[in-house]
Design a protein around this motif. Structure first.
Motif, mmCIF file in Angstrom:
data_model
loop_
_atom_site.group_PDB
_atom_site.id
_atom_site.type_symbol
_atom_site.label_atom_id
_atom_site.label_comp_id
_atom_site.label_asym_id
_atom_site.label_seq_id
_atom_site.Cartn_x
_atom_site.Cartn_y
_atom_site.Cartn_z
ATOM 1 N N MET A 74 -83.705 -53.315 -20.205
ATOM 2 C CA MET A 74 -84.650 -52.579 -19.389
ATOM 3 C C MET A 74 -85.948 -52.367 -20.164
ATOM 4 O O MET A 74 -85.967 -52.363 -21.382
ATOM 5 N N ALA A 75 -87.044 -52.216 -19.459
ATOM 6 C CA ALA A 75 -88.364 -51.944 -20.037
ATOM 7 C C ALA A 75 -88.845 -53.063 -20.948
ATOM 8 O O ALA A 75 -89.600 -52.816 -21.874
ATOM 9 N N GLU A 76 -88.437 -54.283 -20.667
ATOM 10 C CA GLU A 76 -88.862 -55.404 -21.504
ATOM 11 C C GLU A 76 -90.361 -55.645 -21.392
ATOM 12 O O GLU A 76 -91.011 -55.980 -22.384
ATOM 13 N N VAL A 77 -90.912 -55.481 -20.200
ATOM 14 C CA VAL A 77 -92.356 -55.661 -20.010
ATOM 15 C C VAL A 77 -93.116 -54.632 -20.839
ATOM 16 O O VAL A 77 -94.097 -54.961 -21.505
ATOM 17 N N LEU A 78 -92.641 -53.402 -20.822
ATOM 18 C CA LEU A 78 -93.288 -52.337 -21.586
ATOM 19 C C LEU A 78 -93.181 -52.603 -23.088
ATOM 20 O O LEU A 78 -94.160 -52.461 -23.822
ATOM 21 N N LYS A 79 -92.011 -52.997 -23.541
ATOM 22 C CA LYS A 79 -91.829 -53.304 -24.970
ATOM 23 C C LYS A 79 -92.766 -54.419 -25.401
ATOM 24 O O LYS A 79 -93.405 -54.342 -26.459
ATOM 25 N N LYS A 80 -92.861 -55.448 -24.572
ATOM 26 C CA LYS A 80 -93.746 -56.577 -24.895
ATOM 27 C C LYS A 80 -95.206 -56.125 -24.905
ATOM 28 O O LYS A 80 -95.957 -56.465 -25.814
ATOM 29 N N PHE A 88 -87.341 -47.968 -28.164
ATOM 30 C CA PHE A 88 -87.939 -46.654 -27.981
ATOM 31 C C PHE A 88 -87.082 -45.617 -28.697
ATOM 32 O O PHE A 88 -85.880 -45.779 -28.835
ATOM 33 N N GLU A 89 -87.728 -44.547 -29.128
ATOM 34 C CA GLU A 89 -86.998 -43.483 -29.826
ATOM 35 C C GLU A 89 -86.072 -42.709 -28.907
ATOM 36 O O GLU A 89 -85.056 -42.187 -29.349
ATOM 37 N N SER A 90 -86.438 -42.630 -27.626
ATOM 38 C CA SER A 90 -85.643 -41.864 -26.668
ATOM 39 C C SER A 90 -86.010 -42.293 -25.252
ATOM 40 O O SER A 90 -87.069 -42.896 -25.033
ATOM 41 N N PRO A 91 -85.169 -41.966 -24.285
ATOM 42 C CA PRO A 91 -85.533 -42.232 -22.883
ATOM 43 C C PRO A 91 -86.830 -41.512 -22.485
ATOM 44 O O PRO A 91 -87.619 -42.028 -21.699
ATOM 45 N N ALA A 143 -94.192 -45.555 -20.358
ATOM 46 C CA ALA A 143 -94.258 -46.361 -19.140
ATOM 47 C C ALA A 143 -95.243 -45.754 -18.148
ATOM 48 O O ALA A 143 -96.062 -46.461 -17.548
ATOM 49 N N LEU A 144 -95.182 -44.452 -17.993
ATOM 50 C CA LEU A 144 -96.089 -43.768 -17.080
ATOM 51 C C LEU A 144 -97.536 -43.880 -17.546
ATOM 52 O O LEU A 144 -98.442 -44.169 -16.758
#
Length: 156
Positions: free
Chosen positions: A1-7, A14-17, A24-25
Motif C-alpha cells: 500500500m502507498a507505493e505511489v506515495l513512497k515513490k 513510514f514510521e507509523s500509519p 498522503a493528505l
C-alpha cells in the motif's frame, strides 16, 4: 500500500500509519492545488483570487465586509486586502465604505468578475471530472468524511 506515495517521497517505509496518512493528505493537497493553480493561471487568476470571487458570488448583491471574506477563505490569509486590491484594479470587484461605520468596507463582485467565473467554470469542471473519474460517489463521500474528521480534531 502507498507505493505511489513512497515513490513520490523517495521513502522505503513510514514510521507509523499516522505519518503515512498525514503525508498522503499533504502530498495530495499539494498536487491538487498545483493543478488547480495551473487551470486558474490560464485566466490569470490565483487560487486565492478565485476563492474570493466565489465567496462574493455567493454573497450576491449585498457583498461581504473584507473581514468576513477572510474568515470564509479556504486558506486563511492575512493578505486579503492586497488580494482584493488586485481584483479591484482588474475590475472584478468593487468596494464601498459604510456610511455608518467608516471602518467597514463592503466588497461586491462585478459583472466582469461574474463573467470571469463563468469563463473558468468549464475548465474547472473538466478538471474535476478528470480528477474524480477514478473515485466512485461513495469513495468521494468517504474522502470528505475522513477529511472532516481531520478538521474536527483540529478544533478540539
Amino acid at each position: 500500500m502507498a507505493e505511489v506515495l513512497k515513490k513520490r517521497l523517495k521513502m522505503s517505509k513510514f514510521e507509523s500509519p499516522m505519518q503515512e496518512a498525514t503525508l498522503a493528505l499533504m502530498v495530495a493537497a499539494s498536487e491538487l492545488r498545483a493543478n488547480i493553480d495551473r487551470v486558474l493561471g490560464e485566466v490569470n487568476l490565483t487560487g486565492e483570487q478565485y476563492n474570493i470571487l466565489r465567496i462574493l458570488r455567493g454573497a450576491g448583491e449585498q457583498g461581504h465586509p473584507s473581514g468576513e471574506i477572510g474568515c470564509r477563505m479556504v486558506d486563511r490569509s492575512p493578505d486579503v486586502t492586497r488580494r482584493i486590491d488586485t481584483l479591484e484594479k482588474e475590475g472584478l470587484v468593487e468596494r464601498q465604505r459604510s456610511t455608518d461605520d467608516r471602518r467597514v468596507v463592503t466588497v461586491r463582485i462585478t459583472a466582469k468578475g461574474l463573467a470571469a467565473l463563468d469563463a473558468i467554470n468549464p475548465k474547472l469542471e473538466a478538471f474535476d471530472r478528470k480528477l474524480t473519474a477514478r473515485l466512485s460517489s461513495e469513495e468521494l463521500c468517504e474522502l470528505a468524511r475522513l477529511c472532516e474528521k481531520f478538521m474536527e480534531a483540529e478544533t478540539e
